[in-house]
Design a protein around this motif. Structure first.
Motif, mmCIF file in Angstrom:
data_model
loop_
_atom_site.group_PDB
_atom_site.id
_atom_site.type_symbol
_atom_site.label_atom_id
_atom_site.label_comp_id
_atom_site.label_asym_id
_atom_site.label_seq_id
_atom_site.Cartn_x
_atom_site.Cartn_y
_atom_site.Cartn_z
ATOM 1 N N GLY A 147 10.099 -4.983 -7.464
ATOM 2 C CA GLY A 147 10.733 -6.126 -6.991
ATOM 3 C C GLY A 147 9.571 -6.988 -6.470
ATOM 4 O O GLY A 147 8.337 -6.907 -6.955
ATOM 5 N N VAL A 148 9.953 -8.080 -5.682
ATOM 6 C CA VAL A 148 9.147 -9.209 -5.352
ATOM 7 C C VAL A 148 9.406 -9.615 -3.737
ATOM 8 O O VAL A 148 10.539 -9.541 -3.445
ATOM 9 N N LEU A 180 14.039 -5.756 -3.887
ATOM 10 C CA LEU A 180 13.248 -4.371 -3.874
ATOM 11 C C LEU A 180 14.172 -3.485 -4.605
ATOM 12 O O LEU A 180 15.063 -3.117 -3.776
ATOM 13 N N GLU A 181 13.982 -2.837 -5.405
ATOM 14 C CA GLU A 181 14.886 -1.686 -6.104
ATOM 15 C C GLU A 181 14.221 -0.416 -5.382
ATOM 16 O O GLU A 181 12.954 -0.694 -5.003
ATOM 17 N N PRO A 182 14.692 0.525 -5.010
ATOM 18 C CA PRO A 182 16.190 0.794 -5.630
ATOM 19 C C PRO A 182 17.184 0.193 -4.742
ATOM 20 O O PRO A 182 18.480 0.392 -4.924
ATOM 21 N N HIS A 194 1.010 -1.247 0.007
ATOM 22 C CA HIS A 194 -0.031 -0.028 -0.177
ATOM 23 C C HIS A 194 0.794 1.207 -0.024
ATOM 24 O O HIS A 194 0.225 2.659 -0.473
ATOM 25 N N ALA A 195 1.916 1.203 0.385
ATOM 26 C CA ALA A 195 3.032 2.360 0.636
ATOM 27 C C ALA A 195 3.793 2.483 -0.851
ATOM 28 O O ALA A 195 4.506 3.370 -0.985
ATOM 29 N N GLY A 196 3.635 1.532 -1.926
ATOM 30 C CA GLY A 196 4.166 1.656 -2.912
ATOM 31 C C GLY A 196 5.554 1.151 -3.368
ATOM 32 O O GLY A 196 6.028 1.169 -4.176
ATOM 33 N N LEU A 197 5.891 0.426 -2.126
ATOM 34 C CA LEU A 197 7.436 -0.013 -2.070
ATOM 35 C C LEU A 197 7.605 -1.306 -3.425
ATOM 36 O O LEU A 197 8.476 -1.457 -3.939
ATOM 37 N N PHE A 198 6.430 -1.917 -3.753
ATOM 38 C CA PHE A 198 6.546 -2.905 -4.799
ATOM 39 C C PHE A 198 6.209 -2.280 -6.256
ATOM 40 O O PHE A 198 6.212 -3.073 -7.129
ATOM 41 N N GLY A 199 5.993 -0.960 -6.090
ATOM 42 C CA GLY A 199 5.671 -0.219 -7.553
ATOM 43 C C GLY A 199 4.227 -0.686 -7.974
ATOM 44 O O GLY A 199 3.245 -0.943 -6.985
ATOM 45 N N TYR A 230 -3.449 -7.596 -0.527
ATOM 46 C CA TYR A 230 -2.341 -6.742 -1.057
ATOM 47 C C TYR A 230 -2.851 -6.077 -2.341
ATOM 48 O O TYR A 230 -2.746 -4.861 -2.716
ATOM 49 N N MET A 231 -3.918 -6.575 -3.235
ATOM 50 C CA MET A 231 -4.058 -6.021 -4.535
ATOM 51 C C MET A 231 -5.496 -5.377 -4.158
ATOM 52 O O MET A 231 -6.145 -5.119 -5.487
#
Length: 459
Positions: free
Chosen positions: A342-343, A353-355, A204-209, A260-261
């Protein structure tokens, strides 16, 4: 009327179960046209239950139906919470009811009313005027009727997996919840796992894009337990392997990935395609372990040893579901989420996770402990089974009822997470043809709203 069985736990067994006809309807859609028709929503009978809060109350009065392995242990968690009173208990196995009643009095609460007079006595528990919430932990055959009875008698109800086994039953639970204005919830404990809640907040914070894919499963070798004459009271769970081909237990994997989705909260699942292996595992186990003349030799197993399903969402995401309780396999719910940055994969937990990660190697998920949900920060070492997630689930549900909050999940989540049971069976029968998953929200799925990723209540 309870169908063809005695209630003694999930865990509750089937005292006197004779194994008759399956109650899940295998005649679900088998062509794309039929699948689409089957998914069409019937006319709404009441207002939506989305966003409807519980009535605020200082004490939550609970009745429990089913006191076997699951119900007999979950009662400890209800009793561990302040302002929760266990008022009534039901199980036709009188020794189980007596043992659970003793737990109540040992906890300093008044002796609960007990209902042990056969398969239908749960109806009398539901009729009581001093109950706010009914918890159902019985064999799967009874979940629908018990949830229905609780709501018709003015009670909120929480049911163990799966909440029902037929598509028309899922729709009826939606309609009943809307008509009676009572919440009907799938007590899917894995949504409250520590890793699941951490991944949820990170997503939800956008870390996975932008989210692209996820996976969940119930891969759990149950062969020994299903043939154990003492673990389940009767062969009820094993007998489902003589009835259906598909994913019998999707909720543990599907629930967290749906969260998650934001399924039903901005996205929705639209279709499922399922494939199954031959059913060999239980027969091989029986041959190696069960003596001649054992009743299990009369059984013919058809349930796929491993079911693999692909679920599509309205936004084009893909969810993979697996079910396998019949072959040797270390326990795994897979619990994976991938996006453009990332995953994450579980069992064992690992992340890229990028970056921050640039070396094409898995990294320690502990690096992201700061993203733990407030419930896990507040209850860092919770009691109870499944690593404490059961306690977190019960604590949060009772908190919502006490404070008059909207529940973290509702009837629309319950029926969505369970829909793969009949639909995966239909898809496998149709050689993988996609089956439409109904929009149980009747068009309200695309409205963003809170869920398990909750804010800590003020005060």
């Amino acid at each position: 009327m309870m169908r063809n069985a005695g209630i003694a736990g999930v865990g509750l067994g089937l005292a006197g179960f004779t194994g008759g006809a399956a109650h899940a309807n295998p005649a679900a859609a088998t062509t794309p046209a039929q699948a689409t028709a089957a998914a069409e929503a019937p006319p709404r009978q009441g207002e939506t239950m989305i966003g409807v809060p519980f009535e605020k109350r200082s004490t939550v009065r609970v009745g429990i139906i089913g006191l076997g392995n699951r119900g007999g242990s979950m009662i400890d968690l209800f009793l561990a919470l302040p302002q929760v009173s266990v008022v009534a208990l039901c199980d036709p196995v009188k020794e189980k009811t007596a043992a659970a009643a003793k737990k109540v009095t040992d906890a300093g609460q008044p002796a609960p009313a007990t209902y042990t007079k056969g398969e239908s006595d749960y109806e009398n528990l539901c009729k009581r005027s001093d109950l706010d919430f009914v918890y159902v932990a019985t064999p799967w055959d009874f979940h629908f009727e018990m949830a229905k009875t609780a709501m018709l008698n003015g009670k909120h109800v929480g049911v163990e997996c799966p909440i029902a086994l037929e598509l028309d039953q899922l729709w009826e639970l939606v309609d009943l919840s809307e008509r009676t204005r009572k919440h009907c919830m799938q007590l899917e404990n894995c949504c409250y796992g520590k890793n699941e809640m951490r991944v949820l907040r990170m997503a939800h914070a956008g870390l996975f894009g932008e989210l692209l894919h996820g996976a969940g499963a119930y891969n759990h070798d149950l062969r020994g337990l299903m043939f154990d004459p003492d673990y389940y009271e009767g062969p009820w769970r094993r007998l489902w392997h003589t009835r259906l081909l598909g994913d019998l237990y999707p909720n543990h994997g599907f629930g967290p990935v749906s969260n998650y989705m934001d399924v039903n909260r901005g996205d929705r699942v639209t279709h499922i395609s399922s494939f199954g292996t031959p059913a060999l595992g239980l027969a091989e186990y029986r041959k190696a372990n069960m003596p001649p003349g054992d009743p299990s030799w009369k059984e013919t197993y058809i349930e796929s040893d491993r079911t693999i399903s692909l679920v599509q969402t309205e936004k084009g995401r893909v969810i993979r579901l697996e079910h396998d309780v019949s072959t040797p396999h270390p326990y795994s719910r897979i619990n994976s989420l991938g996006g453009t940055k990332g995953v994450f994969e579980d069992y064992p937990s690992r992340i890229y996770l990028e970056p921050g990660h640039t070396d094409d190697k898995w990294h320690d998920f502990a690096e992201f402990a700061d993203w733990d949900h407030w419930l896990w920060k507040e209850h860092s070492n919770p009691p109870g089974g499944h690593g404490g997630m059961d306690y977190i689930m019960v604590f949060r549900l009772m908190q919502c009822m006490q404070l008059g909050l909207v529940p973290d999940f509702d009837v629309y989540d319950a029926v969505t997470w369970t829909a793969p049971v009949p639909l995966s069976h239909a898809s496998i029968k149709a050689k993988g043809a996609p089956q439409a998953i109904p929009d149980f929200t009747r068009g309200l799925w695309n409205k963003a709203r809170p869920g398990v990723d909750s804010e800590k209540p003020a005060g």
